[in-house]
Design a protein around this motif. Sequence first.
Motif, PDB file in Angstrom:
ATOM      1  N   ARG A 139     -13.787   3.042 -18.568  1.00 58.86           N
ATOM      2  CA  ARG A 139     -14.091   3.631 -17.253  1.00 58.86           C
ATOM      3  C   ARG A 139     -13.296   2.821 -16.253  1.00 58.86           C
ATOM      4  N   LEU A 140     -12.304   3.464 -15.655  1.00 58.14           N
ATOM      5  CA  LEU A 140     -11.310   2.761 -14.862  1.00 58.14           C
ATOM      6  C   LEU A 140     -11.095   3.429 -13.514  1.00 58.14           C
ATOM      7  N   LEU A 141     -11.101   2.611 -12.478  1.00 56.73           N
ATOM      8  CA  LEU A 141     -10.751   3.063 -11.129  1.00 56.73           C
ATOM      9  C   LEU A 141      -9.503   2.298 -10.704  1.00 56.73           C
ATOM     10  N   ILE A 142      -8.480   3.026 -10.298  1.00 60.79           N
ATOM     11  CA  ILE A 142      -7.264   2.399  -9.786  1.00 60.79           C
ATOM     12  C   ILE A 142      -7.148   2.736  -8.306  1.00 60.79           C
ATOM     13  N   ASP A 143      -7.258   1.700  -7.482  1.00 59.44           N
ATOM     14  CA  ASP A 143      -7.190   1.833  -6.029  1.00 59.44           C
ATOM     15  C   ASP A 143      -5.725   1.674  -5.608  1.00 59.44           C
ATOM     16  N   LEU A 144      -5.174   2.727  -5.031  1.00 58.60           N
ATOM     17  CA  LEU A 144      -3.764   2.756  -4.644  1.00 58.60           C
ATOM     18  C   LEU A 144      -3.543   2.475  -3.157  1.00 58.60           C
ATOM     19  N   SER A 145      -4.579   2.034  -2.458  1.00 57.86           N
ATOM     20  CA  SER A 145      -4.491   1.885  -0.995  1.00 57.86           C
ATOM     21  C   SER A 145      -3.479   0.838  -0.550  1.00 57.86           C
TER      22      SER A 145
END
Length: 127
Positions: A44-50
């Motif tokens: 379960r992965l969240l990649i924040d590109l901000s």
Amino acid sequence: MNLQIQSETVDDKTIMSLRGDVDLGGAPELRAILSPILESDNPRLLIDLSGVNFMDSTGVGIIVNAFNRVREKQGAIAFCTPTPRVHRVLQISGLLTKLPLYETREAALTALESSFHAPPQTSEATA
């Protein structure tokens, strides 16, 4: 700007925040950090590109590979808050409608909480 990667685990989710350029120069480090996550069962992965200023085709390839690998492992992945430049790259690549992309980190985390998978599609994402 060199790529900086901050990774943290919250409950069963990995949250990865990227800063700088996601390009050929930062690709080896990003792949090395993603590899154990993508090898795990039900990631379960969240990649924040901000914080991403620039993304080239190498970066797009890494994003697509992460998306496909998580799906193969029956996991969930979300991407959030792309900068306007990255949003445009994803649009040109045809990935805006294929990737689970959210305007806020909170929305992406909510999607992961409910084990959201990518929008229905007939084939894997391709760059």
